[in-house]
Write a protein that holds these residues in place. Structure first.
Motif, short mmCIF file in Angstrom:
data_model
loop_
_atom_site.label_atom_id
_atom_site.label_comp_id
_atom_site.label_asym_id
_atom_site.label_seq_id
_atom_site.Cartn_x
_atom_site.Cartn_y
_atom_site.Cartn_z
N LYS A 1 12.40 -24.31 7.04
CA LYS A 1 13.43 -24.99 7.83
C LYS A 1 14.80 -24.48 7.37
O LYS A 1 14.93 -23.99 6.24
CB LYS A 1 13.34 -26.50 7.60
CG LYS A 1 12.03 -27.09 8.07
CD LYS A 1 11.95 -28.56 7.71
CE LYS A 1 10.58 -29.09 8.08
NZ LYS A 1 9.97 -29.87 7.03
N PRO A 2 15.83 -24.59 8.19
CA PRO A 2 17.17 -24.16 7.78
C PRO A 2 17.58 -24.81 6.46
O PRO A 2 17.47 -26.03 6.30
CB PRO A 2 18.06 -24.61 8.93
CG PRO A 2 17.15 -24.67 10.11
CD PRO A 2 15.81 -25.11 9.55
N GLY A 3 18.01 -24.00 5.50
CA GLY A 3 18.44 -24.50 4.19
C GLY A 3 17.30 -24.78 3.22
O GLY A 3 17.55 -25.10 2.07
N GLU A 4 16.06 -24.67 3.67
CA GLU A 4 14.91 -24.95 2.79
C GLU A 4 14.68 -23.77 1.86
O GLU A 4 14.64 -22.63 2.29
CB GLU A 4 13.66 -25.20 3.63
CG GLU A 4 12.45 -25.57 2.81
CD GLU A 4 11.23 -25.88 3.66
OE1 GLU A 4 10.52 -26.83 3.32
OE2 GLU A 4 11.00 -25.19 4.66
N LYS A 5 14.55 -24.08 0.59
CA LYS A 5 14.33 -23.04 -0.40
C LYS A 5 12.87 -23.10 -0.86
O LYS A 5 12.00 -22.57 -0.19
CB LYS A 5 15.29 -23.22 -1.57
CG LYS A 5 16.75 -22.96 -1.17
CD LYS A 5 17.71 -23.28 -2.25
CE LYS A 5 17.94 -22.12 -3.16
NZ LYS A 5 18.96 -22.31 -4.17
N TRP A 6 12.65 -23.75 -1.98
CA TRP A 6 11.29 -23.86 -2.51
C TRP A 6 10.42 -24.63 -1.52
O TRP A 6 10.79 -25.72 -1.07
CB TRP A 6 11.30 -24.58 -3.84
CG TRP A 6 11.92 -23.79 -4.95
CD1 TRP A 6 13.21 -23.85 -5.39
CD2 TRP A 6 11.26 -22.82 -5.76
NE1 TRP A 6 13.39 -22.97 -6.42
CE2 TRP A 6 12.21 -22.32 -6.67
CE3 TRP A 6 9.97 -22.31 -5.80
CZ2 TRP A 6 11.90 -21.36 -7.62
CZ3 TRP A 6 9.66 -21.35 -6.75
CH2 TRP A 6 10.63 -20.88 -7.64
N ARG A 7 9.25 -24.09 -1.20
CA ARG A 7 8.32 -24.76 -0.27
C ARG A 7 7.14 -25.31 -1.05
O ARG A 7 6.51 -24.60 -1.84
CB ARG A 7 7.83 -23.79 0.79
CG ARG A 7 9.02 -23.33 1.65
CD ARG A 7 8.69 -22.89 3.00
NE ARG A 7 8.00 -23.91 3.78
CZ ARG A 7 7.29 -23.63 4.86
NH1 ARG A 7 7.17 -22.40 5.28
NH2 ARG A 7 6.71 -24.58 5.53
N LEU A 8 6.85 -26.57 -0.81
CA LEU A 8 5.72 -27.22 -1.45
C LEU A 8 4.43 -26.60 -0.96
O LEU A 8 4.24 -26.39 0.24
CB LEU A 8 5.74 -28.72 -1.13
CG LEU A 8 4.68 -29.58 -1.79
CD1 LEU A 8 4.81 -29.55 -3.31
CD2 LEU A 8 4.79 -31.02 -1.28
N MET A 9 3.55 -26.29 -1.91
CA MET A 9 2.27 -25.66 -1.56
C MET A 9 1.18 -26.73 -1.48
O MET A 9 1.23 -27.75 -2.16
CB MET A 9 1.91 -24.62 -2.62
CG MET A 9 2.93 -23.49 -2.71
SD MET A 9 2.53 -22.30 -4.00
CE MET A 9 1.25 -21.37 -3.16
N GLU A 10 0.21 -26.46 -0.65
CA GLU A 10 -0.94 -27.35 -0.49
C GLU A 10 -2.03 -26.93 -1.48
O GLU A 10 -2.42 -25.76 -1.53
CB GLU A 10 -1.48 -27.23 0.94
CG GLU A 10 -2.74 -28.01 1.18
CD GLU A 10 -3.33 -27.76 2.56
OE1 GLU A 10 -4.38 -28.36 2.85
OE2 GLU A 10 -2.76 -26.95 3.34
N GLN A 11 -2.51 -27.89 -2.26
CA GLN A 11 -3.62 -27.59 -3.16
C GLN A 11 -4.91 -27.52 -2.35
O GLN A 11 -5.22 -28.44 -1.58
CB GLN A 11 -3.76 -28.67 -4.24
CG GLN A 11 -4.86 -28.38 -5.23
CD GLN A 11 -5.02 -29.49 -6.25
OE1 GLN A 11 -4.96 -30.67 -5.90
NE2 GLN A 11 -5.24 -29.11 -7.47
N ILE A 12 -5.64 -26.42 -2.48
CA ILE A 12 -6.88 -26.27 -1.73
C ILE A 12 -8.11 -26.16 -2.62
O ILE A 12 -9.22 -26.17 -2.14
CB ILE A 12 -6.81 -25.06 -0.77
CG1 ILE A 12 -6.64 -23.74 -1.54
CG2 ILE A 12 -5.69 -25.24 0.25
CD1 ILE A 12 -6.89 -22.53 -0.71
N PHE A 13 -7.90 -26.10 -3.95
CA PHE A 13 -9.03 -26.04 -4.88
C PHE A 13 -8.59 -26.55 -6.24
O PHE A 13 -7.46 -26.32 -6.65
CB PHE A 13 -9.55 -24.61 -5.04
CG PHE A 13 -10.65 -24.49 -6.08
CD1 PHE A 13 -11.95 -24.85 -5.78
CD2 PHE A 13 -10.36 -24.05 -7.35
CE1 PHE A 13 -12.94 -24.76 -6.73
CE2 PHE A 13 -11.35 -23.95 -8.33
CZ PHE A 13 -12.65 -24.32 -8.00
N LYS A 14 -9.51 -27.24 -6.91
CA LYS A 14 -9.28 -27.68 -8.29
C LYS A 14 -10.64 -27.75 -8.97
O LYS A 14 -11.57 -28.32 -8.43
CB LYS A 14 -8.59 -29.03 -8.33
CG LYS A 14 -8.34 -29.52 -9.75
CD LYS A 14 -7.57 -30.83 -9.75
CE LYS A 14 -7.53 -31.40 -11.13
NZ LYS A 14 -6.29 -31.17 -11.82
#
Length: 109
Positions: free
Chosen positions: A95-108
């Motif tokens: 998005k405009p101004g968005e820097k760090w993007r939260l990642m989705e955890q898909i494995f643990k």
């Protein structure tokens, strides 16, 4: 305790990447204080090529909203963020101004 992972790209330029790494060898004390005061208990940033990956562990009192408000009130944090943005670039789909993007955890394990 919660863990969050984020990603962000650096501008793909060897000199800028080297400078960014250098800044992170001596992060300003006011920035470290801001991080700790927000409830972040551990933070690590990794680099592969020009892609950054950040792991952030937070205590139960941590709030993204409160951290954002505190950062806006802190002139040193604003100065740091402005400086870092000279080396960073938004990921596709940000998005405009968005820097760090939260990642989705898909494995643990």
């Amino acid at each position: 305790m919660n863990r969050y992972c984020f990603t962000l790209d650096l501008i793909d330029n060897e000199e800028r990447i080297a400078a960014y790494k250098q800044y992170h060898q001596a992060v300003w004390p006011e920035i470290l204080e801001s991080i700790k005061n927000s409830g972040i208990t551990d933070m690590e940033i990794y680099l592969s090529g020009n892609r950054l990956f950040m792991i952030m562990d937070v205590n139960d009192g941590f709030s993204f909203e409160e951290k954002a408000k505190a950062d806006l009130r802190n002139s040193k944090v604003q100065e740091w963020e402005t400086l870092m943005w000279k080396y960073q670039q938004a990921l596709p789909g940000a998005k405009p101004g968005e820097k760090w993007r939260l990642m989705e955890q898909i494995f643990k394990l």
